[in-house]
Design an enzyme around this catalytic site. Sequence first.
Site, PDB file in Angstrom:
ATOM      1  N   TYR A 169       0.490  -1.270   0.159  1.00 49.01           N
ATOM      2  CA  TYR A 169      -0.056   0.415  -0.407  1.00 49.01           C
ATOM      3  C   TYR A 169       1.053   1.223  -0.095  1.00 49.01           C
ATOM      4  CZ  TYR A 169      -3.808   3.356   1.396  1.00 49.01           C
ATOM      5  OH  TYR A 169      -5.180   4.289   1.763  1.00 49.01           O
TER       6      TYR A 169
ATOM      7  N   LYS B  79      -0.697  -1.408  -4.335  1.00 47.73           N
ATOM      8  CA  LYS B  79      -2.111  -0.099  -4.213  1.00 47.73           C
ATOM      9  C   LYS B  79      -1.397   0.298  -4.344  1.00 47.73           C
ATOM     10  CE  LYS B  79      -5.677   1.256  -1.056  1.00 47.73           C
ATOM     11  NZ  LYS B  79      -5.617   2.348  -1.404  1.00 47.73           N
TER      12      LYS B  79
HETATM   13  O1  NGF Z   1      -8.798   8.725   1.538  1.00 42.34           O
HETATM   14  C1  NGF Z   1      -7.748   8.788   0.789  1.00 42.34           C
HETATM   15  C2  NGF Z   1      -6.817   9.368   1.203  1.00 42.34           C
HETATM   16  N1  NGF Z   1      -7.318   7.934  -0.444  1.00 42.34           N
HETATM   17  C3  NGF Z   1      -8.292   7.142  -1.068  1.00 42.34           C
HETATM   18  C4  NGF Z   1      -8.053   5.770  -0.857  1.00 42.34           C
HETATM   19  O2  NGF Z   1      -6.978   5.853  -2.320  1.00 42.34           O
HETATM   20  C5  NGF Z   1      -7.426   4.787   0.063  1.00 42.34           C
HETATM   21  C6  NGF Z   1      -9.058   8.226  -1.699  1.00 42.34           C
HETATM   22  O3  NGF Z   1      -9.849   6.811  -2.477  1.00 42.34           O
HETATM   23  C7  NGF Z   1      -7.779   3.338   0.448  1.00 42.34           C
HETATM   24  O4  NGF Z   1      -8.460   3.076  -0.370  1.00 42.34           O
HETATM   25  C8  NGF Z   1      -7.942   3.326   1.708  1.00 42.34           C
HETATM   26  O5  NGF Z   1      -7.087   2.894   1.870  1.00 42.34           O
HETATM   27  O6  NGF Z   1      -8.816   3.281   2.323  1.00 42.34           O
HETATM   28  C9  NGF Z   1      -9.680   9.440  -2.083  1.00 42.34           C
HETATM   29  O7  NGF Z   1     -10.539   9.348  -0.648  1.00 42.34           O
HETATM   30  C10 NGF Z   1      -9.969   9.725  -3.039  1.00 42.34           C
HETATM   31  O8  NGF Z   1      -9.245   9.686  -4.348  1.00 42.34           O
HETATM   32  C11 NGF Z   1     -10.096  11.246  -3.443  1.00 42.34           C
HETATM   33  O9  NGF Z   1      -9.009  12.165  -2.627  1.00 42.34           O
HETATM   34  O10 NGF Z   1      -5.541  10.086   1.207  1.00 42.34           O
END
Ligand code: NGF
Length: 289
Positions: free
Chosen positions: A133, A161
């Site tokens: 990740y 990821k």
């Molecule tokens: O929330 C974040 C922080 N990133 C998410 C995602 O990459 C995190 C992204 O969907 C994720 O998948 C997890 O670990 O739960 C963002 O919220 C989205 O692109 C809006 O910026 O960067």
Amino acid sequence: MKKLYSALMTAFNEDGSINEAGTREMIRYNIDVNKVDGLYVGGSTGENFLLSPEQKKQVFKIAIDEAKSDVDLIAQVGSLDLNESKFLAKFVTDLGYPKISAVTPFYYKYTFEEIKDYYNEILKGVDNKLLIYSIPALTGVGLSIEQFAELFENPKIIGIKYTNADFYLLERVRNKFPDKLILSGFDEMLLPALALNVDGCIGSTYNLNAPRVRAEMDAFDAGDIDKARELQKVSNDAITALIQNDIYPSLKLVFEEMGVHAGFTKAPMAKPTDEMRADAKKIYQDYFK
Ligand code: NGF
């Protein structure tokens, strides 16, 4: 066929305990309505780094009990405590999770050797496959292509990821490791990531927006780039509104508008104000009704 994963949210009660019924409702919504290919459990969106080890175990148990083998499940087990990560890697593997993931170790500044040991330790004696990740904006840890190559020397490490806006690196990584699973992590940058041939995506906003995103991926596969671009624009309008309204509580407030009991975020994340509730209602009406 590119894969769509929601980063599962955790529903909390007002006191920070886990709201099991609400968490199950979000899992069902993702499977039955969103028709996602999989769930990323215990990630940033699940507020995992605010949870006690017992709460992490509780979420992992709820998710697999509700989802069974209906969709692919990836358990994020990385934490500041390597012993905890090792324990959780074994715990979720015994529960039947087909894949695990671990955030790069963060807060302290580790050498690459330490980072490599962390991954190899997590996987030692665990019969499972792992996605790195990588989220440099939150961890401060960026990995180079050479470092990814070294981590991939462990055959149990099957992919990344990739939550990173560095598209040059993404192109290099994709082409150097054609057989690795690369899942894009920034929802607002999905289209350029698709153009670089990622295998799919994992994101927070897919909890609400999966049907639109599936349509975008289908349009992309069919070569209809104009349609894919138009859908990405609408998604990004929605994502911008969610971010401006504080994304994690807002995702939950919009879910509540849809009749899904997503509960509260966990302190120190903010409790929703009346203004946030009003904005979430508008976001729901504008983009998700
Ligand atoms: O929330 C974040 C922080 N990133 C998410 C995602 O990459 C995190 C992204 O969907 C994720 O998948 C997890 O670990 O739960 C963002 O919220 C989205 O692109 C809006 O910026 O960067």
